[in-house]
Design a protein around this motif. Structure first.
Motif, PDB file in Angstrom:
ATOM      1  N   PRO A  76       0.824  -1.207   0.000  1.00 51.29           N
ATOM      2  CA  PRO A  76       0.000   0.000   0.000  1.00 51.29           C
ATOM      3  C   PRO A  76       0.860   1.260   0.000  1.00 51.29           C
ATOM      4  O   PRO A  76       2.023   1.224   0.373  1.00 51.29           O
ATOM      5  CB  PRO A  76      -0.792  -0.087   1.307  1.00 51.29           C
ATOM      6  CG  PRO A  76      -0.505  -1.414   1.883  1.00 51.29           C
ATOM      7  CD  PRO A  76       0.745  -1.920   1.275  1.00 51.29           C
ATOM      8  N   SER A  77       0.255   2.349  -0.435  1.00 56.47           N
ATOM      9  CA  SER A  77       1.001   3.607  -0.503  1.00 56.47           C
ATOM     10  C   SER A  77       0.044   4.766  -0.323  1.00 56.47           C
ATOM     11  O   SER A  77      -1.143   4.671  -0.629  1.00 56.47           O
ATOM     12  CB  SER A  77       1.694   3.697  -1.860  1.00 56.47           C
ATOM     13  OG  SER A  77       1.839   5.041  -2.250  1.00 56.47           O
ATOM     14  N   LEU A  78       0.585   5.855   0.159  1.00 57.90           N
ATOM     15  CA  LEU A  78      -0.230   7.061   0.323  1.00 57.90           C
ATOM     16  C   LEU A  78      -0.661   7.633  -1.025  1.00 57.90           C
ATOM     17  O   LEU A  78      -1.562   8.460  -1.100  1.00 57.90           O
ATOM     18  CB  LEU A  78       0.561   8.111   1.101  1.00 57.90           C
ATOM     19  CG  LEU A  78       0.588   7.898   2.616  1.00 57.90           C
ATOM     20  CD1 LEU A  78       1.704   8.689   3.252  1.00 57.90           C
ATOM     21  CD2 LEU A  78      -0.741   8.306   3.222  1.00 57.90           C
ATOM     22  N   ASP A  79       0.003   7.183  -2.098  1.00 56.94           N
ATOM     23  CA  ASP A  79      -0.380   7.655  -3.433  1.00 56.94           C
ATOM     24  C   ASP A  79      -1.667   7.018  -3.919  1.00 56.94           C
ATOM     25  O   ASP A  79      -2.258   7.455  -4.890  1.00 56.94           O
ATOM     26  CB  ASP A  79       0.727   7.342  -4.444  1.00 56.94           C
ATOM     27  CG  ASP A  79       1.875   8.314  -4.308  1.00 56.94           C
ATOM     28  OD1 ASP A  79       1.634   9.421  -3.790  1.00 56.94           O
ATOM     29  OD2 ASP A  79       2.990   7.971  -4.711  1.00 56.94           O
ATOM     30  N   ARG A  80      -2.070   5.953  -3.246  1.00 62.62           N
ATOM     31  CA  ARG A  80      -3.316   5.289  -3.637  1.00 62.62           C
ATOM     32  C   ARG A  80      -4.277   5.323  -2.454  1.00 62.62           C
ATOM     33  O   ARG A  80      -4.146   4.534  -1.519  1.00 62.62           O
ATOM     34  CB  ARG A  80      -3.018   3.850  -4.084  1.00 62.62           C
ATOM     35  CG  ARG A  80      -2.592   3.765  -5.543  1.00 62.62           C
ATOM     36  CD  ARG A  80      -1.892   2.473  -5.854  1.00 62.62           C
ATOM     37  NE  ARG A  80      -0.489   2.531  -5.437  1.00 62.62           N
ATOM     38  CZ  ARG A  80       0.079   1.634  -4.657  1.00 62.62           C
ATOM     39  NH1 ARG A  80      -0.579   0.607  -4.226  1.00 62.62           N
ATOM     40  NH2 ARG A  80       1.349   1.770  -4.313  1.00 62.62           N
ATOM     41  N   VAL A  82      -7.761   4.864  -0.533  1.00 63.30           N
ATOM     42  CA  VAL A  82      -8.862   3.904  -0.636  1.00 63.30           C
ATOM     43  C   VAL A  82     -10.057   4.387   0.174  1.00 63.30           C
ATOM     44  O   VAL A  82      -9.908   4.780   1.330  1.00 63.30           O
ATOM     45  CB  VAL A  82      -8.442   2.512  -0.120  1.00 63.30           C
ATOM     46  CG1 VAL A  82      -9.521   1.492  -0.429  1.00 63.30           C
ATOM     47  CG2 VAL A  82      -7.120   2.090  -0.727  1.00 63.30           C
ATOM     48  N   SER A  88     -14.762   2.072   7.008  1.00 63.51           N
ATOM     49  CA  SER A  88     -13.530   1.838   7.758  1.00 63.51           C
ATOM     50  C   SER A  88     -13.027   3.071   8.490  1.00 63.51           C
ATOM     51  O   SER A  88     -11.858   3.417   8.422  1.00 63.51           O
ATOM     52  CB  SER A  88     -12.424   1.315   6.841  1.00 63.51           C
ATOM     53  OG  SER A  88     -12.698   0.001   6.479  1.00 63.51           O
ATOM     54  N   LEU A  90     -12.136   4.862  12.058  1.00 59.76           N
ATOM     55  CA  LEU A  90     -11.699   4.345  13.349  1.00 59.76           C
ATOM     56  C   LEU A  90     -12.675   4.857  14.412  1.00 59.76           C
ATOM     57  O   LEU A  90     -12.746   6.054  14.662  1.00 59.76           O
ATOM     58  CB  LEU A  90     -10.268   4.800  13.635  1.00 59.76           C
ATOM     59  CG  LEU A  90      -9.284   4.412  12.523  1.00 59.76           C
ATOM     60  CD1 LEU A  90      -7.889   4.958  12.792  1.00 59.76           C
ATOM     61  CD2 LEU A  90      -9.224   2.903  12.337  1.00 59.76           C
ATOM     62  N   PHE A 101      -5.844  11.819  11.067  1.00 62.20           N
ATOM     63  CA  PHE A 101      -5.080  10.561  11.067  1.00 62.20           C
ATOM     64  C   PHE A 101      -4.366  10.385   9.725  1.00 62.20           C
ATOM     65  O   PHE A 101      -3.181  10.065   9.671  1.00 62.20           O
ATOM     66  CB  PHE A 101      -6.052   9.402  11.310  1.00 62.20           C
ATOM     67  CG  PHE A 101      -5.423   8.035  11.323  1.00 62.20           C
ATOM     68  CD1 PHE A 101      -4.989   7.478  12.508  1.00 62.20           C
ATOM     69  CD2 PHE A 101      -5.279   7.308  10.150  1.00 62.20           C
ATOM     70  CE1 PHE A 101      -4.419   6.219  12.526  1.00 62.20           C
ATOM     71  CE2 PHE A 101      -4.699   6.049  10.159  1.00 62.20           C
ATOM     72  CZ  PHE A 101      -4.272   5.503  11.353  1.00 62.20           C
ATOM     73  N   GLY A 102      -5.120  10.609   8.650  1.00 61.11           N
ATOM     74  CA  GLY A 102      -4.535  10.484   7.316  1.00 61.11           C
ATOM     75  C   GLY A 102      -3.600  11.636   6.987  1.00 61.11           C
ATOM     76  O   GLY A 102      -2.521  11.439   6.443  1.00 61.11           O
ATOM     77  N   ALA A 105      -0.271  11.350   8.554  1.00 61.38           N
ATOM     78  CA  ALA A 105       0.563  10.350   7.901  1.00 61.38           C
ATOM     79  C   ALA A 105       1.170  10.919   6.618  1.00 61.38           C
ATOM     80  O   ALA A 105       2.311  10.634   6.265  1.00 61.38           O
ATOM     81  CB  ALA A 105      -0.264   9.105   7.589  1.00 61.38           C
ATOM     82  N   ARG A 152     -11.344  11.851   4.103  1.00 63.30           N
ATOM     83  CA  ARG A 152     -10.048  11.329   4.535  1.00 63.30           C
ATOM     84  C   ARG A 152      -9.178  10.970   3.333  1.00 63.30           C
ATOM     85  O   ARG A 152      -7.989  11.267   3.301  1.00 63.30           O
ATOM     86  CB  ARG A 152     -10.257  10.079   5.411  1.00 63.30           C
ATOM     87  CG  ARG A 152      -8.956   9.465   5.913  1.00 63.30           C
ATOM     88  CD  ARG A 152      -9.192   8.332   6.875  1.00 63.30           C
ATOM     89  NE  ARG A 152      -9.847   7.194   6.238  1.00 63.30           N
ATOM     90  CZ  ARG A 152     -10.298   6.128   6.887  1.00 63.30           C
ATOM     91  NH1 ARG A 152     -10.170   6.065   8.198  1.00 63.30           N
ATOM     92  NH2 ARG A 152     -10.890   5.148   6.250  1.00 63.30           N
ATOM     93  N   ASN A 156      -5.681  13.644   1.364  1.00 62.84           N
ATOM     94  CA  ASN A 156      -4.297  13.213   1.164  1.00 62.84           C
ATOM     95  C   ASN A 156      -3.826  13.378  -0.274  1.00 62.84           C
ATOM     96  O   ASN A 156      -2.721  12.988  -0.592  1.00 62.84           O
ATOM     97  CB  ASN A 156      -4.147  11.757   1.584  1.00 62.84           C
ATOM     98  CG  ASN A 156      -3.873  11.639   3.062  1.00 62.84           C
ATOM     99  OD1 ASN A 156      -3.893  12.636   3.769  1.00 62.84           O
ATOM    100  ND2 ASN A 156      -3.622  10.441   3.535  1.00 62.84           N
TER     101      ASN A 156
ATOM    102  N   THR B 184      -2.756   1.518   4.365  1.00 66.04           N
ATOM    103  CA  THR B 184      -2.853   2.431   3.218  1.00 66.04           C
ATOM    104  C   THR B 184      -2.285   3.807   3.555  1.00 66.04           C
ATOM    105  O   THR B 184      -2.012   4.594   2.663  1.00 66.04           O
ATOM    106  CB  THR B 184      -4.304   2.601   2.730  1.00 66.04           C
ATOM    107  OG1 THR B 184      -5.109   2.975   3.852  1.00 66.04           O
ATOM    108  CG2 THR B 184      -4.857   1.348   2.118  1.00 66.04           C
ATOM    109  N   HIS B 185      -2.112   4.089   4.839  1.00 66.78           N
ATOM    110  CA  HIS B 185      -1.474   5.355   5.212  1.00 66.78           C
ATOM    111  C   HIS B 185       0.001   5.168   5.535  1.00 66.78           C
ATOM    112  O   HIS B 185       0.626   6.039   6.133  1.00 66.78           O
ATOM    113  CB  HIS B 185      -2.210   5.986   6.396  1.00 66.78           C
ATOM    114  CG  HIS B 185      -3.542   6.544   6.005  1.00 66.78           C
ATOM    115  ND1 HIS B 185      -4.720   5.854   6.167  1.00 66.78           N
ATOM    116  CD2 HIS B 185      -3.882   7.713   5.426  1.00 66.78           C
ATOM    117  CE1 HIS B 185      -5.723   6.577   5.710  1.00 66.78           C
ATOM    118  NE2 HIS B 185      -5.247   7.706   5.256  1.00 66.78           N
ATOM    119  N   GLU B 186       0.521   4.022   5.150  1.00 69.59           N
ATOM    120  CA  GLU B 186       1.956   3.739   5.288  1.00 69.59           C
ATOM    121  C   GLU B 186       2.468   3.884   6.717  1.00 69.59           C
ATOM    122  O   GLU B 186       3.562   4.401   6.945  1.00 69.59           O
ATOM    123  CB  GLU B 186       2.777   4.633   4.353  1.00 69.59           C
ATOM    124  CG  GLU B 186       2.556   4.331   2.883  1.00 69.59           C
ATOM    125  CD  GLU B 186       3.478   5.150   1.976  1.00 69.59           C
ATOM    126  OE1 GLU B 186       4.570   5.524   2.414  1.00 69.59           O
ATOM    127  OE2 GLU B 186       3.075   5.402   0.832  1.00 69.59           O
TER     128      GLU B 186
END
Ligand SMILES: Nc1ncnc2c1ncn2[C@@H]1O[C@H](COP(=O)(O)OP(=O)(O)OP(=O)(O)O)[C@@H](O)[C@H]1O
Ligand SMILES: [Mg+2]
Lengths: 301, 277
Positions: A76-80, A82, A88, A90, A101-102, A105, A152, A156, B184-186
């Motif tokens: 996974p990556s912050l570039d993608r 979801v 989902s 929290l 949160f996002g 990160a 969220r 990003n 997904t947030h690494e």
């Protein structure tokens, strides 16, 4: 030249529980251009979520690769970003904290104030302002939660946005509002969107292109239907466009009949299953009727 | 009555039950007082001697007043204030308990993260857990030698299981969706553990901690009866040997009150970390 997002000979097999193997899809290959809004339609269980998890990097395919912007997707990556089907969020964090949160990160170097301002801005963009952002997800309505989840992801600035049935559980009214918001934000940000849905009308409203999957197992991405309706689109006006029902009929036909007929054909070794491009445009002046026949045939078959 | 809230009505009923209970208790005692007028012979053989000693609530309250007005006096090994005795017990409980938490929570975390570890450790946990903590006492006394440390060990061993099991269970049960959000947030493994898994499992972990503190408080009384010296358990036993039943009844009540306070503390903590999905 390769498309921005290139899915190459993707194969996914799972143990079928009886010691054998279940091939969900095999050698699936397709591309998505930068800034494009692509929707994937298919019956339940054909492997849409599986493809999306692979694109997100949350799952590894049995074979094949996903290449985004020239680099292979691994993990996974912050570039993608979801937006998960079930939001989902929290549940122990407030709405605002779920978004920060996002953001934290993404921008670890930002101050707390910067992070919160940025998050609040995106929450406002999806219509969540004031006291609401200090409530926990459990105190929000389904539509509000969905919007938090979208905020969220958008906050990003992911290069690719992956949406898994993001409006699945919503009533028609809320769904419409959020669809509009999604289109608005997408229009401002020029992101690439890959979205799963079961809703044909939603797909036509949102997509530049719709990928159609046959039924599983051994599903294929059989067709890539261009949505030849100009933007900005509007839910009420779109139905009056001459292409609307032609496209819609084609999609209904596919899902109702041909997804079954085309299903379950194991492919030869090494074969690349690229979707056939379908372009339905009744507004185009027909200089060469031969040119359009294959597409129309598909509509009527 | 219609104007009172549910809580007010319940409180009123509680007070009523207390008063009625105390009155019945008080009223029952004179009947036994008569038993005091048994013949010397009967008394010597013990007929009704225990009964004879049961104090009326008025005496217990007087005792409580006397004890609680000077809870920390210390007049030799067999005559210490109730506050000192309870202090010893709480010190032992908390020492053993926090040592257990220190091991059970990180260890439970690791077990919960790995299915293999979970399955591998499960049989041991299942066998060790139902052992009465007092059964460890002889072994502890033999190996450790020191009775004080043995009592703490018994607390340690009885509080470790609920915390261990609940932590592992809570961590293993964290929804994959939430972990995927972290992925997904690494977020790295440490950050994921602290910002997603720990808060997600916290209610379950705290339930375990709350069960543990309850068990630890139950066990300390018995352990101190065995080990002797100090502590509320020893105090009860000692007063029984002195046939001072007023003190026995009073300390029983104190054990209940302290246990309730310990539980309420963890209940408060639990409420703080609980979330609704
Ligand atoms: N981890 C797994 N192990 C075994 N089989 C799996 C696993 N994940 C998915 N499958 C199988 O793969 C197939 C495709 O599943 P997937 O979730 O991708 O379907 P979908 O197209 O998203 O369906 P829906 O529209 O109902 O969400 C199903 O037959 C499913 O049983
Ligand atoms: Mg799915």
């Amino acid at each position: 030249m390769k498309p921005y997002l290139s899915i190459e000979k993707l194969t996914q097999r799972f143990p079928d529980g009886n010691g054998g193997e279940l091939t969900v899809f095999e050698n699936a290959s397709f591309g998505v251009e930068k800034g494009e809004f692509v929707v994937i339609l298919g019956h339940s269980g054909c492997g849409k979520s599986t493809i999306m998890n692979i694109l997100a990097g949350l799952a590894d395919p049995t074979s094949g690769v996903v290449i985004m912007d020239g680099t292979q997707v691994k993990g996974p990556s912050l570039d993608r970003g979801v937006v998960f089907q079930n939001y989902s969020l929290l549940p122990w964090l407030t709405t605002l904290k779920n978004v920060t949160f996002g953001v934290k990160a993404r921008h670890p170097e930002w101050t707390k104030q910067q992070v919160e301002d940025h998050a609040a801005k995106f929450l406002a963009m999806v219509g969540l302002e004031g006291d609401v952002i200090h409530r926990k997800p459990s105190q929000l309505s389904g539509g509000m939660r969905q919007r938090v989840s979208i905020a969220r992801a958008f906050a990003n600035h992911p290069k690719l946005l992956l949406l898994d049935e993001p409006f699945g559980a919503l009533d028609a009214l809320t769904r419409g509002t959020i669809q509009d918001e999604l289109l608005k934000i997408w229009g401002q940000m020029e992101q690439t969107v890959f979205m799963i849905t079961h809703d044909i009308d939603e797909a036509i409203l949102l997509a530049d292109r719709i990928l159609l999957m046959t039924n599983g197992p051994n599903a294929r991405v059989a067709e890539s239907v261009e949505i030849t309706i100009p933007r900005p689109r509007n839910r009420t006006e779109i139905v009056e466009h001459p292409n609307y029902y032609a496209i819609r009929n084609h999609l209904v036909q596919f899902l109702g009949k041909r997804s079954k007929e085309l299903a379950g054909q194991p492919t030869e070794v090494g074969q690349t299953n690229a979707p056939e491009t379908v372009r339905i445009d009744l507004t185009e002046p027909t200089e060469d009727p031969e040119d359009k026949r294959p597409a129309l045939k598909a509509v009527n078959s | 009555m219609g104007t009172l809230s549910l809580n007010q009505r319940a409180a009123l009923l509680s007070v009523l039950m207390l008063v009625v209970g105390l009155l019945i208790w008080e009223a029952a005692i004179p009947a036994q007082k008569a038993a005091e007028e048994l013949t010397e012979y009967e008394r010597l053989t013990g007929a009704g001697s225990a009964k004879a000693g049961v104090p009326p609530p008025s005496q217990v309250i007087a005792k409580a007043w006397e004890q609680l007005s000077d809870p920390f006096y210390d007049a030799g090994p067999n005559d210490k204030g109730i506050g000192i005795q309870i202090g010893y017990s709480i010190y032992r409980v908390l020492t053993g308990y926090f040592l257990a938490a220190l091991i059970a929570i990180p260890f439970g975390f690791l077990i919960g993260m790995s299915q293999v570890a979970y399955k591998a450790f499960n049989p041991f946990i299942q066998v060790l857990r139902p052992i009465s903590p007092l059964a460890w006492m002889p072994l502890a006394l033999f190996i450790i030698g020191d009775s004080e440390a043995s009592a703490i060990f018994v607390i340690f061993i009885c509080s470790i299981w609920p915390m261990l099991i609940n932590t592992a269970f809570g961590v293993a049960g964290v929804r994959e969706d939430w972990v995927n959000v972290a992925r997904t947030h690494e977020l790295g493994p440490i950050k994921t553990a602290f910002s997603v898994i720990l808060p997600a499992a916290a209610p379950t972990i705290l339930t375990g901690m709350r069960i543990s503190i309850g068990i630890a408080w139950l066990v300390i009384v018995a352990a101190e009866m065995l080990v002797g010296g100090t502590g509320i358990g020893y105090y009860v036993w000692n007063e029984w040997n002195n046939l001072d039943l007023t003190s026995v009844v009073f300390s029983i009540l104190m054990i209940g009150v302290v246990g309730m306070l310990l539980d309420a503390m963890f209940g408060l903590l639990q409420r703080r970390v609980t979330y609704a999905e």
